[in-house]
Structures are given as structure tokens and as C-alpha cells.
Design a protein around this motif. Structure first.
Motif, PDB file in Angstrom:
ATOM      1  N   GLN A   1       0.835  -1.197   0.000  1.00  0.00           N
ATOM      2  CA  GLN A   1       0.000   0.000   0.000  1.00  0.00           C
ATOM      3  C   GLN A   1       0.871   1.247   0.000  1.00  0.00           C
ATOM      4  O   GLN A   1       1.865   1.315   0.729  1.00  0.00           O
ATOM      5  CB  GLN A   1      -0.936   0.007   1.218  1.00  0.00           C
ATOM      6  CG  GLN A   1      -1.995   1.078   1.189  1.00  0.00           C
ATOM      7  CD  GLN A   1      -3.014   0.888   2.296  1.00  0.00           C
ATOM      8  OE1 GLN A   1      -2.756   0.257   3.313  1.00  0.00           O
ATOM      9  NE2 GLN A   1      -4.209   1.425   2.081  1.00  0.00           N
TER      10      GLN A   1
ATOM     11  N   GLY B   1      -2.729   7.070   0.112  1.00  0.00           N
ATOM     12  CA  GLY B   1      -3.773   7.553  -0.771  1.00  0.00           C
ATOM     13  C   GLY B   1      -4.324   6.513  -1.725  1.00  0.00           C
ATOM     14  O   GLY B   1      -5.226   6.814  -2.506  1.00  0.00           O
ATOM     15  N   LYS B   2      -3.774   5.294  -1.667  1.00  0.00           N
ATOM     16  CA  LYS B   2      -4.247   4.228  -2.562  1.00  0.00           C
ATOM     17  C   LYS B   2      -4.704   3.033  -1.760  1.00  0.00           C
ATOM     18  O   LYS B   2      -4.330   2.857  -0.601  1.00  0.00           O
ATOM     19  CB  LYS B   2      -3.153   3.831  -3.543  1.00  0.00           C
ATOM     20  CG  LYS B   2      -2.794   4.906  -4.561  1.00  0.00           C
ATOM     21  CD  LYS B   2      -1.911   4.353  -5.649  1.00  0.00           C
ATOM     22  CE  LYS B   2      -1.646   5.400  -6.727  1.00  0.00           C
ATOM     23  NZ  LYS B   2      -0.797   4.861  -7.822  1.00  0.00           N
ATOM     24  N   GLU B   3      -5.503   2.196  -2.401  1.00  0.00           N
ATOM     25  CA  GLU B   3      -5.973   0.984  -1.750  1.00  0.00           C
ATOM     26  C   GLU B   3      -4.847  -0.027  -1.633  1.00  0.00           C
ATOM     27  O   GLU B   3      -3.880  -0.002  -2.410  1.00  0.00           O
ATOM     28  CB  GLU B   3      -7.135   0.379  -2.542  1.00  0.00           C
ATOM     29  CG  GLU B   3      -8.395   1.231  -2.526  1.00  0.00           C
ATOM     30  CD  GLU B   3      -9.567   0.526  -3.179  1.00  0.00           C
ATOM     31  OE1 GLU B   3     -10.681   1.065  -3.093  1.00  0.00           O
ATOM     32  OE2 GLU B   3      -9.369  -0.539  -3.769  1.00  0.00           O
TER      33      GLU B   3
ATOM     34  N   GLU C   1      -2.955  -3.261  -2.241  1.00  0.00           N
ATOM     35  CA  GLU C   1      -2.844  -3.964  -3.516  1.00  0.00           C
ATOM     36  C   GLU C   1      -2.295  -5.371  -3.314  1.00  0.00           C
ATOM     37  O   GLU C   1      -1.303  -5.557  -2.582  1.00  0.00           O
ATOM     38  CB  GLU C   1      -1.907  -3.170  -4.431  1.00  0.00           C
ATOM     39  CG  GLU C   1      -1.572  -3.797  -5.753  1.00  0.00           C
ATOM     40  CD  GLU C   1      -0.492  -3.031  -6.501  1.00  0.00           C
ATOM     41  OE1 GLU C   1      -0.435  -3.142  -7.732  1.00  0.00           O
ATOM     42  OE2 GLU C   1       0.311  -2.347  -5.848  1.00  0.00           O
TER      43      GLU C   1
END
Length: 125
Positions: free
Chosen positions: A39, A42-44, A46
Motif C-alpha cells: 500500500q 492515498g491508494k488501496e 494492492e
């Protein structure tokens, strides 16, 4: 109950290698599918790779195939992620996760019940 502790993260130059380890505790570890996720802010989270409880089946995200290798040693209660040919875009916090006993490993975070605290991997260009 399974507790997980990752280690092995750090700073590496592009093209280099790192080996992450995930030390597990809990009687059911040897029957749990295990996964690695990553991770960035700001992003999910993965999917990176997963391995069946026996170690006989492994799965990878397309961008990691040929570069990353997941393995496990049930006698040592440890899962590994060997990362080669690292790229700056591999920079992330890497988490290991344990799924439910005797289930097939999955690619979704919802398929895992236990998570480690994460280890930072930074790849410089």
C-alpha cells in the motif's frame, strides 16, 4: 488466532533485491493460506502474491510475475517474499496476511483475517 510480524524492508536502489519475512505465531499457521499486499499513501491496499497452506500453489499480481517469489516454511512459521529487479514503483508498505484455515489463497483483502503491521520498502531511482 494468528499474529504476524514482517521484517526485511528497507532502502534499495532500482534493480536491487530484498527479501521480506513474515514470522507467524498461532497453531493454525500451517493450515492458513498466506498473502502479501502493499500500500502507498492515498491508494488501496494492492495484492502482491499468495501461497496455499501447503506451499504447493502460488499466485502473483501480473506486475510482479517473474520478479517476486513467495514461499513458506511451515516448520519455521515463516513466509517469505523474495523481490528482485526492484523498481521505484515498488515503493510501498508491504503487509503479510493470513487467511482462514484450509481455504484457497485469494487476491482480495477481504479474504484475509489477520494482518501484520507492515514493513516499508523504498526503491530509489
Amino acid at each position: 488466532q494468528v499474529q504476524l510480524v514482517e521484517s526485511g524492508g528497507g532502502l534499495v536502489q532500482a534493480g536491487g533485491s530484498l527479501r521480506l519475512s513474515c514470522a507467524a505465531s498461532g497453531r493454525t499457521f500451517s493450515t492458513c493460506p498466506m498473502g502479501w499486499f502493499r500500500q502507498v499513501p492515498g491508494k488501496e491496499r494492492e495484492f502482491v502474491a499468495a501461497i496455499s497452506w501447503s506451499g504447493g500453489h502460488t499466485y502473483y499480481a501480473d506486475s510482479m510475475k517473474g520478479r517476486f517469489t513467495i514461499s513458506r516454511d511451515n516448520a519455521k512459521y515463516t513466509v517469505y517474499l523474495q523481490m528482485n529487479s526492484l523498481k521505484p514503483e515498488d515503493t510501498a508498505v508491504y503487509y503479510c496476511a493470513a487467511g482462514r484455515p484450509l481455504r484457497l489463497p485469494g487476491r482480495g483483502t477481504h479474504e484475509y483475517d489477520y494482518w501484520g503491521q507492515g514493513t516499508q520498502v523504498t526503491v530509489s531511482s
